[in-house]
Design an enzyme around this catalytic site. Structure first.
Site, mmCIF file in Angstrom:
data_model
loop_
_atom_site.group_PDB
_atom_site.id
_atom_site.type_symbol
_atom_site.label_atom_id
_atom_site.label_comp_id
_atom_site.label_asym_id
_atom_site.label_seq_id
_atom_site.Cartn_x
_atom_site.Cartn_y
_atom_site.Cartn_z
ATOM 1 N N GLU A 269 -31.418 -81.283 40.445
ATOM 2 C CA GLU A 269 -31.238 -82.523 41.206
ATOM 3 C C GLU A 269 -29.820 -82.584 41.790
ATOM 4 O OE1 GLU A 269 -33.656 -84.604 42.046
ATOM 5 O OE2 GLU A 269 -35.004 -83.316 40.918
ATOM 6 N N TRP A 300 -40.967 -95.859 68.000
ATOM 7 C CA TRP A 300 -40.902 -96.662 66.786
ATOM 8 C C TRP A 300 -41.212 -98.105 67.132
ATOM 9 C CZ3 TRP A 300 -40.645 -93.651 62.683
ATOM 10 C CH2 TRP A 300 -39.963 -92.435 62.750
ATOM 11 N N ASN A 335 -34.476 -93.687 42.166
ATOM 12 C CA ASN A 335 -34.892 -92.701 43.178
ATOM 13 C C ASN A 335 -36.359 -92.818 43.599
ATOM 14 O OD1 ASN A 335 -34.602 -90.205 44.795
ATOM 15 N ND2 ASN A 335 -36.017 -89.407 43.257
ATOM 16 N N TRP A 353 -36.255 -94.483 61.103
ATOM 17 C CA TRP A 353 -35.601 -94.239 59.806
ATOM 18 C C TRP A 353 -34.125 -94.634 59.836
ATOM 19 C CZ3 TRP A 353 -31.499 -90.950 60.005
ATOM 20 C CH2 TRP A 353 -31.452 -90.013 61.040
ATOM 21 N N TRP A 376 -33.315 -89.938 53.778
ATOM 22 C CA TRP A 376 -34.141 -90.733 54.701
ATOM 23 C C TRP A 376 -34.963 -89.821 55.587
ATOM 24 C CZ3 TRP A 376 -35.868 -95.545 55.282
ATOM 25 C CH2 TRP A 376 -35.330 -96.506 54.429
HETATM 26 P P1 FAD Z 1 -29.979 -88.316 38.644
HETATM 27 O O1 FAD Z 1 -31.442 -88.109 38.654
HETATM 28 O O2 FAD Z 1 -29.318 -88.466 37.362
HETATM 29 O O3 FAD Z 1 -29.361 -87.090 39.454
HETATM 30 C C1 FAD Z 1 -28.019 -86.626 39.266
HETATM 31 C C2 FAD Z 1 -27.328 -86.502 40.596
HETATM 32 O O4 FAD Z 1 -28.000 -85.547 41.424
HETATM 33 C C3 FAD Z 1 -27.300 -87.779 41.411
HETATM 34 O O5 FAD Z 1 -26.245 -88.612 41.026
HETATM 35 C C4 FAD Z 1 -27.146 -87.251 42.819
HETATM 36 O O6 FAD Z 1 -25.809 -86.930 43.118
HETATM 37 C C5 FAD Z 1 -27.954 -85.968 42.789
HETATM 38 N N1 FAD Z 1 -29.310 -86.247 43.257
HETATM 39 C C6 FAD Z 1 -30.378 -86.633 42.534
HETATM 40 N N2 FAD Z 1 -31.468 -86.760 43.317
HETATM 41 C C7 FAD Z 1 -31.073 -86.452 44.564
HETATM 42 C C8 FAD Z 1 -31.741 -86.389 45.824
HETATM 43 N N3 FAD Z 1 -33.043 -86.645 45.946
HETATM 44 N N4 FAD Z 1 -31.032 -86.042 46.905
HETATM 45 C C9 FAD Z 1 -29.711 -85.765 46.810
HETATM 46 N N5 FAD Z 1 -29.038 -85.791 45.642
HETATM 47 C C10 FAD Z 1 -29.703 -86.130 44.537
HETATM 48 N N6 FAD Z 1 -28.259 -90.401 46.647
HETATM 49 C C11 FAD Z 1 -26.943 -90.661 46.804
HETATM 50 O O7 FAD Z 1 -26.135 -90.178 46.010
HETATM 51 N N7 FAD Z 1 -26.496 -91.439 47.828
HETATM 52 C C12 FAD Z 1 -27.351 -91.980 48.752
HETATM 53 O O8 FAD Z 1 -26.897 -92.652 49.682
HETATM 54 C C13 FAD Z 1 -28.741 -91.756 48.591
HETATM 55 N N8 FAD Z 1 -29.638 -92.307 49.437
HETATM 56 C C14 FAD Z 1 -30.988 -92.065 49.259
HETATM 57 C C15 FAD Z 1 -31.907 -92.619 50.159
HETATM 58 C C16 FAD Z 1 -33.277 -92.395 50.005
HETATM 59 C C17 FAD Z 1 -34.254 -92.987 50.994
HETATM 60 C C18 FAD Z 1 -33.730 -91.601 48.937
HETATM 61 C C19 FAD Z 1 -35.191 -91.337 48.749
HETATM 62 C C20 FAD Z 1 -32.831 -91.035 48.054
HETATM 63 C C21 FAD Z 1 -31.454 -91.240 48.201
HETATM 64 N N9 FAD Z 1 -30.506 -90.669 47.300
HETATM 65 C C22 FAD Z 1 -29.171 -90.923 47.499
HETATM 66 C C23 FAD Z 1 -30.918 -89.689 46.276
HETATM 67 C C24 FAD Z 1 -31.243 -90.262 44.882
HETATM 68 O O9 FAD Z 1 -32.117 -91.335 44.991
HETATM 69 C C25 FAD Z 1 -29.996 -90.690 44.110
HETATM 70 O O10 FAD Z 1 -29.029 -89.655 44.132
HETATM 71 C C26 FAD Z 1 -30.333 -90.987 42.649
HETATM 72 O O11 FAD Z 1 -31.310 -91.990 42.577
HETATM 73 C C27 FAD Z 1 -29.079 -91.418 41.931
HETATM 74 O O12 FAD Z 1 -29.366 -91.762 40.612
HETATM 75 P P2 FAD Z 1 -28.834 -90.859 39.412
HETATM 76 O O13 FAD Z 1 -27.402 -90.560 39.619
HETATM 77 O O14 FAD Z 1 -29.233 -91.557 38.172
HETATM 78 O O15 FAD Z 1 -29.689 -89.540 39.635
#
Ligand code: FAD
Length: 466
Positions: A269, A300, A335, A353, A376
């Site tokens: 992740e 859109w 997420n 989007w 997005w």
């Molecule tokens: P954990 O599951 O603990 O993951 C650890 C780290 O891995 C996160 O802190 C993050 O840095 C990275 N990570 C995890 N999932 C993703 C992912 N799908 N894409 C990229 N990196 C990821 N994340 C952001 O950091 N900033 C945003 O602005 C952002 N916008 C998002 C918008 C949308 C529409 C979606 C679907 C996802 C977005 N995410 C974003 C990705 C993800 O949702 C978050 O990183 C995650 O929910 C953060 O929670 P966590 O730190 O507990 O994640």
């Protein structure tokens, strides 16, 4: 006055594993650090929630820097003016910063660096934000990656540099006053929810590794459960770096091999973040342009009322409203729910989007220049390696699967708290007697869905196919 070193802090608000700061501390010279809230027009201004986080984070860093004799200044303005001004004021001969990867920021830094070097200032930049910088990883053909899985496999085999330790210096000053004014009234929910700063980031990570990592693969999709690391805002502002997390997880696996699967899942992740930065670097302005150009020809819909209902968590679709309200109150959303809310907006409501991305940019404390637009575009289907356009999440079945008892919905949408589990994700399907018993008046105390899920799904499929 003796010469000194200026450290320009950006998305690296930490002492440990901060190469620009460590390089400055190696010299015996006085060090001044500055954060510039940049107003250059080419750069995207920080959103409101992120700015609340930033100010808290700078307060924490100010104390930690002062313990090392480093004075922090906070300025607002164009960095191309502020940085040279500070250099003159401080008689600095050296300027160090950690790199950023968005196209506008890079162009800006390159031009500033050139000008400063021409004036005889030594400028050096470093990597604090990534495991692997975008130019250090490529496919066998030497091209940038466009698909996640081979990127992740390649990244996993790369030698990731060990984090560098805490930069130390035995000298102490009184922390200078930083005046950011009063936080806006809506910031309370954010300030109550989060502990900000490098020390908090370290604590949260070690709590996660000790207590939650083992169940991360099974539980990470359950929005009500505290099951993910919640490192995203800390990573966004560089209160912790990815190398520190990588190293901590690898270390844990080495001492406890039963954690290998869970650790690997978690690092994968973290690799999505790296992949987003890879795309940001190689694909240019991904917050403005669809990575698949044909998506910029879609007509859109422009429905201001629907967009507003979505933003405020008043769509009548419970799991979506729960997510949007969690976001508004706390600056963060789980997420799985980010995916569902984004899918409803871009598919069922057929909204560009970019409008959703901008709302998240303004309201997320982890609003990230790479992760936000890349995610997005992933949901919209326009991204590299995106979900195919015909993948449209069904928020009812998704809610029933990942929030089966409706606890998450009830927490954020208290109007629905008395509904039986069976109806909590689809109150409009419940009979009058059930609604009466739950004291729910659809259309009055909670909205009737603003969009019919099945006809809007067909409409999206038709439009996107065309
Ligand atoms: P954990 O599951 O603990 O993951 C650890 C780290 O891995 C996160 O802190 C993050 O840095 C990275 N990570 C995890 N999932 C993703 C992912 N799908 N894409 C990229 N990196 C990821 N994340 C952001 O950091 N900033 C945003 O602005 C952002 N916008 C998002 C918008 C949308 C529409 C979606 C679907 C996802 C977005 N995410 C974003 C990705 C993800 O949702 C978050 O990183 C995650 O929910 C953060 O929670 P966590 O730190 O507990 O994640």
């Amino acid at each position: 006055m003796a010469s000194s070193t200026l450290v320009w802090l950006r998305n690296d608000l930490r002492i440990a594993d901060n190469p620009a700061l460590a390089a400055a501390l190696k010299n015996e010279e006085p060090i001044h650090a500055v954060y510039v809230l940049e107003t250059d027009r080419a750069l995207r201004p920080l959103g409101g929630a992120a700015k609340v986080w930033l100010h808290e984070s700078l307060k924490a860093l100010n104390d930690a820097l002062a313990e090392r004799g480093v004075r922090l200044s906070y300025r607002e303005g164009q960095s191309k003016t502020v940085i040279p001004e500070m250099i003159r004021e401080m008689k600095a001969e050296r300027v160090y910063w950690n790199r950023r990867y968005d196209p506008a920021g890079r162009a800006h830094d390159a031009s500033l660096k050139k000008g400063l070097k021409a004036d005889g200032i030594a400028v050096e930049s470093f990597n604090a934000a990534l495991l692997i910088e975008p130019w250090d990883i490529a496919t066998k053909q030497g091209t940038p990656y466009g698909v996640f899985t081979p990127f992740w496999k390649a990244l996993r085999d790369k030698l990731i540099a060990d984090p560098i330790g805490r930069a130390e210096r035995h000298s102490e000053i009184k922390p200078p006053a930083l005046d950011f004014g009063k936080p806006p009234f809506w910031a309370n929910g954010i300030l109550e929810r989060w502990a900000v700063g490098e020390e908090a980031a370290k604590r949260v990570l070690s709590g996660f590794l000790d207590d939650l990592l083992a169940d991360y693969p099974n539980d990470r999709d359950l929005p009500r459960k505290r099951a993910t690391s919640e490192m995203s805002p800390h990573l966004r502002f560089g209160e912790i770096g990815p190398r520190q997390i990588w190293f901590a997880v690898r270390h844990l696996i080495a001492s406890n091999p039963s954690m290998a699967n869970a650790g690997d899942k978690f690092l994968s992740e973290l690799a999505w973040r790296e992949f987003s930065y890879h795309l940001l670097y190689h694909r240019g302005d991904i917050a403005r342009h669809s990575m698949q150009e044909r998506f910029d020809e879609i007509e859109w819909r422009s429905d201001a009322k629907a967009l507003h209902a979505w933003q405020k968590g008043q769509t009548g679709i419970p799991i979506v409203d729960a997510g949007m309200r969690q976001l508004w109150r706390t600056g963060w959303m789980h997420n799985r729910v980010r995916m569902l809310t984004a899918s409803l907006l871009t598919k069922n409501l057929l909204t560009d989007w970019r409008k959703g991305e901008q709302w998240f940019w303004d309201t997320l404390v982890d609003a990230d220049p790479a992760n936000n637009p890349a995610s997005w575009q992933w949901v919209a289907g326009s991204g590299a390696d995106a979900a195919p356009y015909f993948r449209i999440f069904n928020p009812i079945t998704q809610g029933e699967k990942f929030d089966s008892r409706g606890d998450y919905v009830r927490e954020w949408v208290p109007e629905l708290r008395n509904l039986p589990d069976k109806w909590v994700h689809k109150p409009w399907m419940a009979d009058v007697e059930t609604l009466d018993k739950a004291e729910l008046k659809l259309g009055i105390t909670y909205p009737i869905p603003i969009v019919d899920l099945s006809t809007s799904r067909e409409r999206a499929l038709e439009t996107l196919k065309r």
